[in-house]
Design a protein around this motif. Structure first.
Motif, PDB file in Angstrom:
ATOM      1  N   VAL A  86       0.765  -0.884   0.339  1.00 33.12           N
ATOM      2  CA  VAL A  86      -0.263  -0.080   0.029  1.00 33.12           C
ATOM      3  C   VAL A  86       0.818   1.181   0.277  1.00 33.12           C
ATOM      4  CG1 VAL A  86      -1.394   0.781   1.286  1.00 33.12           C
ATOM      5  CG2 VAL A  86      -1.671  -1.381   1.498  1.00 33.12           C
ATOM      6  N   PRO A  87       0.948   2.471  -1.032  1.00 31.92           N
ATOM      7  CA  PRO A  87       1.836   3.377  -0.682  1.00 31.92           C
ATOM      8  C   PRO A  87       1.476   4.366   0.543  1.00 31.92           C
ATOM      9  CG  PRO A  87       0.313   2.416  -3.249  1.00 31.92           C
ATOM     10  CD  PRO A  87      -0.428   2.125  -2.116  1.00 31.92           C
ATOM     11  N   GLU A  88       2.893   4.580   1.009  1.00 38.14           N
ATOM     12  CA  GLU A  88       2.920   5.117   2.261  1.00 38.14           C
ATOM     13  C   GLU A  88       1.351   6.521   1.482  1.00 38.14           C
ATOM     14  OE1 GLU A  88       6.109   6.627   4.395  1.00 38.14           O
ATOM     15  OE2 GLU A  88       6.275   4.431   3.556  1.00 38.14           O
ATOM     16  N   ASN A  89       0.756   7.286   0.687  1.00 34.51           N
ATOM     17  CA  ASN A  89      -0.122   8.092   0.338  1.00 34.51           C
ATOM     18  C   ASN A  89      -1.436   7.278  -0.337  1.00 34.51           C
ATOM     19  OD1 ASN A  89       1.299  10.154   2.725  1.00 34.51           O
ATOM     20  ND2 ASN A  89       2.645  10.604   0.938  1.00 34.51           N
ATOM     21  N   PRO A  90      -1.534   6.556   0.209  1.00 35.03           N
ATOM     22  CA  PRO A  90      -2.452   5.988  -0.705  1.00 35.03           C
ATOM     23  C   PRO A  90      -3.506   6.671  -1.404  1.00 35.03           C
ATOM     24  CG  PRO A  90      -3.263   5.182   1.480  1.00 35.03           C
ATOM     25  CD  PRO A  90      -2.112   6.045   1.448  1.00 35.03           C
ATOM     26  N   GLY A  91      -4.691   8.162  -1.257  1.00 33.25           N
ATOM     27  CA  GLY A  91      -4.809   8.530  -1.905  1.00 33.25           C
ATOM     28  C   GLY A  91      -6.399   7.915  -1.988  1.00 33.25           C
ATOM     29  N   GLU A  92      -6.586   7.006  -2.919  1.00 34.16           N
ATOM     30  CA  GLU A  92      -7.334   5.976  -2.492  1.00 34.16           C
ATOM     31  C   GLU A  92      -7.779   4.649  -2.124  1.00 34.16           C
ATOM     32  OE1 GLU A  92      -9.355   4.108  -7.097  1.00 34.16           O
ATOM     33  OE2 GLU A  92      -8.120   5.582  -6.987  1.00 34.16           O
ATOM     34  N   ASP A  93      -8.275   4.078  -1.658  1.00 33.48           N
ATOM     35  CA  ASP A  93      -8.708   2.764  -0.849  1.00 33.48           C
ATOM     36  C   ASP A  93      -8.546   1.784  -1.350  1.00 33.48           C
ATOM     37  OD1 ASP A  93      -9.177   2.615   1.630  1.00 33.48           O
ATOM     38  OD2 ASP A  93     -10.409   1.451   1.723  1.00 33.48           O
ATOM     39  N   GLY A  94      -7.231   1.031  -1.502  1.00 31.70           N
ATOM     40  CA  GLY A  94      -7.417  -0.415  -1.775  1.00 31.70           C
ATOM     41  C   GLY A  94      -6.388  -0.420  -3.102  1.00 31.70           C
ATOM     42  N   LEU A  95      -5.498   0.540  -3.132  1.00 28.80           N
ATOM     43  CA  LEU A  95      -4.209   0.729  -4.704  1.00 28.80           C
ATOM     44  C   LEU A  95      -3.070   0.387  -4.263  1.00 28.80           C
ATOM     45  CD1 LEU A  95      -3.915   4.628  -5.387  1.00 28.80           C
ATOM     46  CD2 LEU A  95      -4.842   2.931  -6.502  1.00 28.80           C
ATOM     47  N   VAL A  96      -2.423  -0.734  -4.348  1.00 28.82           N
ATOM     48  CA  VAL A  96      -1.223  -0.996  -4.232  1.00 28.82           C
ATOM     49  C   VAL A  96      -0.218  -1.050  -5.074  1.00 28.82           C
ATOM     50  CG1 VAL A  96      -1.594  -3.341  -2.490  1.00 28.82           C
ATOM     51  CG2 VAL A  96      -1.600  -3.299  -4.737  1.00 28.82           C
ATOM     52  N   GLU A  97       0.973  -1.224  -4.968  1.00 29.81           N
ATOM     53  CA  GLU A  97       2.437  -0.162  -5.840  1.00 29.81           C
ATOM     54  C   GLU A  97       3.650  -1.108  -5.244  1.00 29.81           C
ATOM     55  OE1 GLU A  97       2.808   3.686  -4.544  1.00 29.81           O
ATOM     56  OE2 GLU A  97       5.488   3.186  -5.304  1.00 29.81           O
ATOM     57  N   LEU A  98       3.800  -2.107  -6.983  1.00 27.21           N
ATOM     58  CA  LEU A  98       4.895  -2.903  -6.802  1.00 27.21           C
ATOM     59  C   LEU A  98       6.743  -2.632  -6.225  1.00 27.21           C
ATOM     60  CD1 LEU A  98       5.973  -5.867  -8.230  1.00 27.21           C
ATOM     61  CD2 LEU A  98       6.455  -4.328 -10.179  1.00 27.21           C
ATOM     62  N   VAL A  99       7.274  -3.335  -5.474  1.00 25.57           N
ATOM     63  CA  VAL A  99       8.141  -3.243  -4.619  1.00 25.57           C
ATOM     64  C   VAL A  99       9.509  -2.849  -5.288  1.00 25.57           C
ATOM     65  CG1 VAL A  99       9.448  -3.013  -2.966  1.00 25.57           C
ATOM     66  CG2 VAL A  99       7.123  -2.433  -2.406  1.00 25.57           C
ATOM     67  N   GLY A 100       8.823  -4.726  -5.637  1.00 26.12           N
ATOM     68  CA  GLY A 100       9.774  -5.922  -6.732  1.00 26.12           C
ATOM     69  C   GLY A 100       9.544  -6.372  -6.938  1.00 26.12           C
ATOM     70  N   TYR A 101      10.293  -7.337  -8.140  1.00 28.91           N
ATOM     71  CA  TYR A 101      10.198  -9.243  -8.024  1.00 28.91           C
ATOM     72  C   TYR A 101      11.376  -9.744  -8.130  1.00 28.91           C
ATOM     73  CZ  TYR A 101      10.737  -7.456 -12.946  1.00 28.91           C
ATOM     74  OH  TYR A 101      10.787  -6.804 -14.199  1.00 28.91           O
ATOM     75  N   TYR A 102      10.816 -10.939  -7.977  1.00 29.51           N
ATOM     76  CA  TYR A 102      12.201 -11.648  -8.127  1.00 29.51           C
ATOM     77  C   TYR A 102      12.120 -12.807  -9.326  1.00 29.51           C
ATOM     78  CZ  TYR A 102      14.933 -16.849  -7.970  1.00 29.51           C
ATOM     79  OH  TYR A 102      16.069 -17.094  -8.197  1.00 29.51           O
ATOM     80  N   ASN A 103      13.007 -12.880 -10.683  1.00 33.20           N
ATOM     81  CA  ASN A 103      13.110 -13.508 -11.725  1.00 33.20           C
ATOM     82  C   ASN A 103      13.575 -15.083 -12.088  1.00 33.20           C
ATOM     83  OD1 ASN A 103      13.062 -14.150 -14.413  1.00 33.20           O
ATOM     84  ND2 ASN A 103      12.889 -12.448 -14.882  1.00 33.20           N
ATOM     85  N   ARG A 104      13.000 -15.591 -11.619  1.00 28.87           N
ATOM     86  CA  ARG A 104      13.724 -17.379 -11.192  1.00 28.87           C
ATOM     87  C   ARG A 104      14.658 -17.319 -12.663  1.00 28.87           C
ATOM     88  NH1 ARG A 104      11.976 -20.934 -13.909  1.00 28.87           N
ATOM     89  NH2 ARG A 104      12.752 -23.052 -13.507  1.00 28.87           N
ATOM     90  N   GLU A 105      14.222 -17.184 -13.303  1.00 24.97           N
ATOM     91  CA  GLU A 105      15.255 -17.687 -14.791  1.00 24.97           C
ATOM     92  C   GLU A 105      16.343 -16.402 -15.029  1.00 24.97           C
ATOM     93  OE1 GLU A 105      12.990 -17.912 -18.842  1.00 24.97           O
ATOM     94  OE2 GLU A 105      11.894 -18.339 -17.813  1.00 24.97           O
ATOM     95  N   GLU A 106      16.265 -15.535 -14.838  1.00 25.40           N
ATOM     96  CA  GLU A 106      17.884 -14.751 -14.972  1.00 25.40           C
ATOM     97  C   GLU A 106      18.127 -14.632 -13.217  1.00 25.40           C
ATOM     98  OE1 GLU A 106      16.523 -10.581 -16.126  1.00 25.40           O
ATOM     99  OE2 GLU A 106      15.290 -11.106 -17.893  1.00 25.40           O
ATOM    100  N   GLN A 107      17.327 -15.109 -12.433  1.00 24.39           N
ATOM    101  CA  GLN A 107      17.702 -15.115 -11.318  1.00 24.39           C
ATOM    102  C   GLN A 107      18.405 -13.766 -10.175  1.00 24.39           C
ATOM    103  OE1 GLN A 107      20.549 -18.645 -10.186  1.00 24.39           O
ATOM    104  NE2 GLN A 107      19.247 -20.089 -11.883  1.00 24.39           N
ATOM    105  N   ARG A 108      17.440 -13.475 -11.208  1.00 26.58           N
ATOM    106  CA  ARG A 108      17.767 -11.783  -9.873  1.00 26.58           C
ATOM    107  C   ARG A 108      16.413 -11.189  -9.921  1.00 26.58           C
ATOM    108  NH1 ARG A 108      18.429  -7.277 -13.031  1.00 26.58           N
ATOM    109  NH2 ARG A 108      17.434  -6.830 -15.213  1.00 26.58           N
TER     110      ARG A 108
END
Lengths: 240, 240
Positions: free
Chosen positions: B107-129
């Motif tokens: 949930v963003p620090e200042n969500p503004g609207e209810d129910g929003l979520v923001e991508l922080v990061g992801y892991y790609n298993r194929e690239e292993q990073r």
């Protein structure tokens, strides 16, 4: 060998009454080999069922330990001191894992001497109740190397006692007045800080197994983390 | 039926090439019954081995999830904000559970609207990073009910998609540019506070099963707890 004899032999093999050696009496080589294979399948089936049973028991134990950890981490309470947090942990352990006795020891707030731990409370599975060491009572303190609890707090290693009578580290003080035949206890460490000892005991010999070590250490990790953080957060929330 | 025929039949039964019905040709009633029992033992053995295999896989998954939780809880770092703590969690998840893609949304620090979520990061298993969403980039935000991530943050329920093509809730945005065929995601909730979404995905259809729900929800519990407390403690330690 006539059909009736063959049938009787197969029935015996299926019941597990015949060993591979017993089949040496079968003269026909091909039949003997086939029956030995049947006997081997019966054995494999038994082993598979036994392993399945063992694994299910372990699986259930891990699930129990996990539920206990989650209930603890989810509990909405923070505490001003470690002993309050430890009492709360003990209450949750006794609700989630009621099939053995449990005891929690903490390093006293002013330890004075290194390696001392003090009993916070214990759960008696027979009476199904938690006994908390009151502030009025004489505190139960284990010195370094005093009993198995003292040993664990000194060595910071998990100890598994299949039969307390055969282990010289065990002293009557470790039994807390309960009937104890087997025992497993682990140090509580969070961020390198030794905080206390968690102990499970049972009146049946050999109640705890090698694989319980990992489960208890996992429980210990979560409880140490919980103690450390619930007090930190408790203090943080109280300060303006 | 002569011995050679009996032997051949037993060999076939042991190989699993004969069903109970195939044994109807055996005229001798007692022999037929005995062979049917052998056939049953072969079946039981197969079932026991299959169950054992399934249970071992589940057991390993739980142990993996537990190790991941413990490494996370033991890590000596506290953070000033949720996104820093979430990035750290993602790094540990990718080290401990590298066999599927993972993504963390907050949930963003200042969500503004209810129910929003923001991508922080992801892991790609194929690239292993691990790919961390930088502050410069346009943030990837899911609105309520937008894609499966939006659905989870709106409904606060775990979602299991065996085949993303057959689920209308899944949108390309959920795939994060990776090849995704199956997916499982769970809301992160600590002390009743909705904090974000944890998602695992794989390029193979049906990679996740019903029993993974419990494991993922357990992971979610620990991560939510970790995020909540590492920030609280981080703030507590910074204040004088």
């Amino acid at each position: 060998m006539d059909t009736a004899q063959t049938v009787s032999l197969i029935e015996d093999i299926l019941k597990g009454n015949k060993t591979r050696k017993d089949l040496d009496v079968v003269e026909d080589k091909a039949l003997r080999a086939a029956l030995q294979k049947v006997s081997f399948v019966v054995l494999e089936k038994q082993i598979a069922y036994r392993s399945l049973n063992d694994l299910r028991i372990n699986y259930d134990k891990i699930i129990n330990a996990l539920s206990c950890a989650i209930v603890l981490l989810q509990s909405d309470k923070n505490f001003p001191g470690y002993s309050e947090a430890a009492r709360h942990s003990l209450e949750i352990i006794s609700l989630e894992l009621p099939f053995h006795n449990a005891a929690l020891y903490l390093v006293p707030e002013n330890p004075g001497e290194d390696g001392l731990v003090e009993l916070v409370g214990y759960y008696n599975r027979e009476e199904q109740r938690v006994i908390i060491t009151g502030d009025q009572e004489e505190p139960l303190i284990h010195g370094p190397e005093e009993g198995i609890i003292g040993w664990v707090s000194q060595h910071r290693e998990t100890a598994l006692l299949g039969d307390v009578e055969r282990d010289t580290r065990f002293l009557p003080i470790d039994g807390l007045g309960m009937q104890v035949s087997s025992l497993i206890c682990t140090p509580l460490v969070s961020r390198g800080k030794f905080m206390g000892v968690l102990s499970f005991s049972h009146h049946i010999k050999g109640f705890f197994h090698e694989h319980d070590i990992r489960i208890l250490e996992t429980m210990g990790e979560f409880i140490a983390y919980y103690l450390y953080h619930s007090v930190l957060v408790g203090c943080a929330e109280e300060s303006p």
